[in-house]
Design a protein around this motif. Structure first.
Motif, PDB file in Angstrom:
ATOM      1  N   PRO A 138       0.841  -1.207   0.000  1.00  0.00           N
ATOM      2  CA  PRO A 138       0.000   0.000   0.000  1.00  0.00           C
ATOM      3  C   PRO A 138       0.870   1.249   0.000  1.00  0.00           C
ATOM      4  N   HIS A 139       0.467   2.219  -0.789  1.00  0.00           N
ATOM      5  CA  HIS A 139       1.255   3.450  -0.885  1.00  0.00           C
ATOM      6  C   HIS A 139       0.323   4.607  -1.214  1.00  0.00           C
ATOM      7  N   ARG A 140       0.394   5.657  -0.437  1.00  0.00           N
ATOM      8  CA  ARG A 140      -0.436   6.835  -0.691  1.00  0.00           C
ATOM      9  C   ARG A 140       0.198   7.698  -1.783  1.00  0.00           C
ATOM     10  N   HIS A 141      -0.638   8.129  -2.725  1.00  0.00           N
ATOM     11  CA  HIS A 141      -0.176   9.014  -3.789  1.00  0.00           C
ATOM     12  C   HIS A 141      -1.011  10.303  -3.766  1.00  0.00           C
ATOM     13  N   ASP A 142      -0.407  11.406  -4.143  1.00  0.00           N
ATOM     14  CA  ASP A 142      -1.159  12.662  -4.248  1.00  0.00           C
ATOM     15  C   ASP A 142      -2.327  12.523  -5.215  1.00  0.00           C
ATOM     16  N   LEU A 143      -2.165  11.672  -6.230  1.00  0.00           N
ATOM     17  CA  LEU A 143      -3.216  11.457  -7.230  1.00  0.00           C
ATOM     18  C   LEU A 143      -4.518  10.996  -6.595  1.00  0.00           C
ATOM     19  N   TYR A 144      -4.418  10.250  -5.490  1.00  0.00           N
ATOM     20  CA  TYR A 144      -5.607   9.668  -4.881  1.00  0.00           C
ATOM     21  C   TYR A 144      -6.495  10.700  -4.188  1.00  0.00           C
ATOM     22  N   VAL A 145      -5.997  11.895  -3.949  1.00  0.00           N
ATOM     23  CA  VAL A 145      -6.794  12.901  -3.244  1.00  0.00           C
ATOM     24  C   VAL A 145      -8.001  13.299  -4.089  1.00  0.00           C
ATOM     25  N   ARG A 146      -7.755  13.645  -5.341  1.00  0.00           N
ATOM     26  CA  ARG A 146      -8.842  14.069  -6.231  1.00  0.00           C
ATOM     27  C   ARG A 146      -9.392  12.936  -7.091  1.00  0.00           C
ATOM     28  N   HIS A 147      -8.593  11.905  -7.279  1.00  0.00           N
ATOM     29  CA  HIS A 147      -8.999  10.798  -8.157  1.00  0.00           C
ATOM     30  C   HIS A 147      -8.734   9.466  -7.458  1.00  0.00           C
ATOM     31  N   PRO A 148      -9.459   9.177  -6.377  1.00  0.00           N
ATOM     32  CA  PRO A 148      -9.154   7.991  -5.570  1.00  0.00           C
ATOM     33  C   PRO A 148      -9.522   6.663  -6.224  1.00  0.00           C
TER      34      PRO A 148
END
Length: 211
Positions: free
Chosen positions: A128-138
């Motif tokens: 699992p890895h958090r990406h900035d992309l997931y904020v607006r496009h999860p």
């Protein structure tokens, strides 16, 4: 004598049922080489489906839709509404069984041009890895359609079914990656409302706003 092309009957797009899984595995394999048949590339015909198809309906069956005609299942779309949460779920519930079934020793190139080792390497290395992309496009998706289903509007119908479900759950956006070896897929995603966020050597990162 001129051969008469087969005329396929109408296709139905509907929500996933557990009985669809075997057909999804077959479609995943037969489209797994950048849209082409990947059967010659895999010793284990189920390995692609284990990684890219089956975990999605296992985690959230409401975000899987299939297309069927008189010959059976010919396409599907799978998705998750929250990529990071899905990755955590995979780490806890999906990958452990597969890691036991496919030990790290199989993640070595046998030199015979098969790709099983690449998928085994992926399922052992992914975390699992958090990406900035997931904020607006999860959310993210995978879609696969057999050649007999292409050009029939099924891709758009599957995407529309999924985006309606995501919007109904208040999901703000959707992302996906498309490989550089599949320009037809990139063109399709542009026509159904995705935009290209970035392009790298491997391919394109594409997004769609849903709010």
């Amino acid at each position: 004598m001129t051969a008469v092309p087969h005329s396929f009957g109408p296709a139905v797009v509907r929500p996933f049922h557990p009985a669809d899984l075997p057909g999804m595995y077959r479609v995943c394999l037969r489209t797994g080489d950048s849209g082409r048949d990947a059967t010659p590339l895999y010793r284990d015909p189920d390995l692609l489906g284990h990684v890219y198809a089956a975990p999605y309906p296992a985690a959230d069956p409401a975000l899987t839709f299939v297309a069927t005609d008189e010959q059976g299942l010919l396409g599907y779309i799978v998705a998750t509404a929250d990529t990071y949460s899905f990755e955590v779920w995979q780490e806890e519930h999906w990958w452990p069984g597969l890691r036991a079934r496919y030990p790290p020793a199989l993640a070595v190139d046998p030199g015979d041009r098969t790709h099983d080792w690449r998928r085994v390497d992926h399922l052992h290395r992914t975390r699992p890895h958090r990406h900035d992309l997931y904020v607006r496009h999860p959310a993210h998706l995978h879609i696969d359609i057999l050649p007999r289903g292409q050009g029939r509007g099924l891709g758009r119908r599957l995407v529309n079914a999924l985006t309606a479900a995501l919007r109904g759950s208040g999901v703000p956006g959707l992302h996906l990656g498309v490989g550089s070896g599949n320009p037809g897929a990139r063109a399709f995603y542009l026509t159904v409302g995705f935009t290209e966020l970035s392009r790298q050597e491997w391919g394109s990162q594409m997004v769609m706003a849903l709010d």
